[in-house]
Design an enzyme around this catalytic site. Sequence first.
Site, PDB file in Angstrom:
ATOM      1  N   GLN A  22       0.800  -1.214   0.000  1.00  0.00           N
ATOM      2  CA  GLN A  22       0.000   0.000   0.000  1.00  0.00           C
ATOM      3  C   GLN A  22       0.841   1.277   0.000  1.00  0.00           C
ATOM      4  O   GLN A  22       0.347   2.327  -0.393  1.00  0.00           O
ATOM      5  CB  GLN A  22      -0.951  -0.012   1.197  1.00  0.00           C
ATOM      6  CG  GLN A  22      -1.967  -1.138   1.104  1.00  0.00           C
ATOM      7  CD  GLN A  22      -2.928  -1.162   2.265  1.00  0.00           C
ATOM      8  OE1 GLN A  22      -2.679  -1.830   3.269  1.00  0.00           O
ATOM      9  NE2 GLN A  22      -4.026  -0.433   2.180  1.00  0.00           N
ATOM     10  N   HIS A 112       0.741  -9.241   4.510  1.00  0.00           N
ATOM     11  CA  HIS A 112      -0.384  -8.306   4.464  1.00  0.00           C
ATOM     12  C   HIS A 112      -0.975  -8.432   3.061  1.00  0.00           C
ATOM     13  O   HIS A 112      -0.943  -7.509   2.259  1.00  0.00           O
ATOM     14  CB  HIS A 112       0.065  -6.882   4.786  1.00  0.00           C
ATOM     15  CG  HIS A 112      -1.055  -5.978   5.227  1.00  0.00           C
ATOM     16  ND1 HIS A 112      -1.085  -5.345   6.454  1.00  0.00           N
ATOM     17  CD2 HIS A 112      -2.203  -5.614   4.604  1.00  0.00           C
ATOM     18  CE1 HIS A 112      -2.199  -4.621   6.549  1.00  0.00           C
ATOM     19  NE2 HIS A 112      -2.888  -4.762   5.439  1.00  0.00           N
ATOM     20  N   ASN A 155      -2.071 -10.779   8.421  1.00  0.00           N
ATOM     21  CA  ASN A 155      -3.031  -9.694   8.580  1.00  0.00           C
ATOM     22  C   ASN A 155      -4.404 -10.114   8.072  1.00  0.00           C
ATOM     23  O   ASN A 155      -4.565 -10.474   6.894  1.00  0.00           O
ATOM     24  CB  ASN A 155      -2.573  -8.466   7.780  1.00  0.00           C
ATOM     25  CG  ASN A 155      -3.560  -7.316   7.898  1.00  0.00           C
ATOM     26  OD1 ASN A 155      -3.659  -6.694   8.961  1.00  0.00           O
ATOM     27  ND2 ASN A 155      -4.319  -7.044   6.841  1.00  0.00           N
ATOM     28  N   GLU A 156      -5.368 -10.065   8.934  1.00  0.00           N
ATOM     29  CA  GLU A 156      -6.778 -10.269   8.577  1.00  0.00           C
ATOM     30  C   GLU A 156      -7.018 -11.381   7.566  1.00  0.00           C
ATOM     31  O   GLU A 156      -7.535 -11.137   6.469  1.00  0.00           O
ATOM     32  CB  GLU A 156      -7.369  -8.976   8.002  1.00  0.00           C
ATOM     33  CG  GLU A 156      -7.269  -7.788   8.918  1.00  0.00           C
ATOM     34  CD  GLU A 156      -7.957  -6.551   8.342  1.00  0.00           C
ATOM     35  OE1 GLU A 156      -8.318  -6.565   7.156  1.00  0.00           O
ATOM     36  OE2 GLU A 156      -8.130  -5.578   9.081  1.00  0.00           O
TER      37      GLU A 156
HETATM   38  C1  BGC Z   1      -6.535  -3.577   6.012  1.00  0.00           C
HETATM   39  C2  BGC Z   1      -5.810  -2.420   5.358  1.00  0.00           C
HETATM   40  C3  BGC Z   1      -6.814  -1.479   4.716  1.00  0.00           C
HETATM   41  C4  BGC Z   1      -7.767  -0.988   5.775  1.00  0.00           C
HETATM   42  C5  BGC Z   1      -8.809   0.002   5.279  1.00  0.00           C
HETATM   43  C6  BGC Z   1      -7.789  -3.177   6.756  1.00  0.00           C
HETATM   44  O1  BGC Z   1      -8.755  -4.178   6.653  1.00  0.00           O
HETATM   45  O2  BGC Z   1      -5.667  -4.326   6.802  1.00  0.00           O
HETATM   46  O3  BGC Z   1      -4.885  -2.907   4.449  1.00  0.00           O
HETATM   47  O4  BGC Z   1      -6.194  -0.409   4.059  1.00  0.00           O
HETATM   48  O5  BGC Z   1      -8.470  -2.070   6.298  1.00  0.00           O
HETATM   49  O6  BGC Z   1      -9.680  -0.596   4.373  1.00  0.00           O
END
Ligand code: BGC
Length: 373
Positions: A22, A112, A155-156
């Site tokens: 990002q 990520h 991450n998520e």
């Molecule tokens: C993510 C980020 C994203 C942010 C806003 C999160 O779910 O980890 O990468 O930019 O949300 O959408």
Amino acid sequence: MEKETSKKDIAFYWGAATSSHQVEGNNRNDWSDFEREHHLMPSGLASDHYHRFRDDFEIAKHLGHNAHRFSIEWSRVEPREGEWDEKEIQHYRDVVAALRERGLEPFVTLWHWTVPLWFRDQGGWTSNKAPAQFARFAERMAEALPDVKFWITLNEPNVYTTHGYLRGNWPPGKKWAFMQYRRANHMLASAHKKAYTLIRQKNKNAEVGITQNIIWFSRRSGLLKDFFFNHYFVRLVRGHQDFVGINYYFSDRKTKQYSDMGWPIDPEGFHQALHAMARYKKPLYVFENGIADAKDDRRAQFIHSHIGILQRVMHEGGDIRGYFYWSLLDNFEWDKGFGPRFGLVEINYETQERHIRKSAWEYKRIIESALRS
Ligand code: BGC
């Protein structure tokens, strides 16, 4: 009398987060291919953080942060299977050193959402080779960065598998592919567990966990969603986490105010999210909480209200150890491109100039008063 000696037994970390694809610019991975193939806005130079990280960390320090979360771009350090790019590994050593020089504790994310092309080509997260390959990458990084204590392997995973295997709007672009969705979740969980063990073998001080996106589903009808979205993955990796990470943005309620993403602003949902994750009886870190707000007319209030909740939960006995605003910089918001503005720092993408938003100073004041009390 000051209670100076007793108050800081456990450090509380205040900072902001970013992720490689990002902000870095010029990445070549599954996402950059997907952008091209699906005619999305290309990530391109992004926020040119790859070259400007020192200046950006100088800003973070200036804003009173004592920690920073960033991610390592796997496709840079292992561009071909088993081949390590020493120059890129050195880059991340320099990143860690630049943080330390400024008194910022590094929190490193290993995945990520982006993966190297060779990893995608062999089936990505549905390949049964995936866990061992990810764990080898994690081990190599733990070896290269021995003074990093905090490791976020994934991450998520819940957001990624939902978009990638059910909605099909993110790589690998599969729609309602339930079997692959399930398989990817299992592979990711196994990847995490293996990485967890190897990182801790390499570094006795390490603390390792994942971070999960939590949505508060306020209605009884949301129970199934609550289970699959919020808890399913965390349960798959139970017993292999030194902490639980929470990324919170919104709930499913109708509220008075919305972000530029159209997400309801609901601090009460944050309260519920923190309590929901406290049930895993591990220290909690908020690794992301933030708002897209190009005008910067809601961000200060957003930060205030959410940190207010955080402090309330700590008073209620919650073991919360850190808060990271998303994001330090305006950045590439995946399929939404550069439109949404999440940063404490505004970026002019034509000149790459940085401008600190007013709300960032407000966050600094909150940090300073919290560190004093
Ligand atoms: C993510 C980020 C994203 C942010 C806003 C999160 O779910 O980890 O990468 O930019 O949300 O959408």
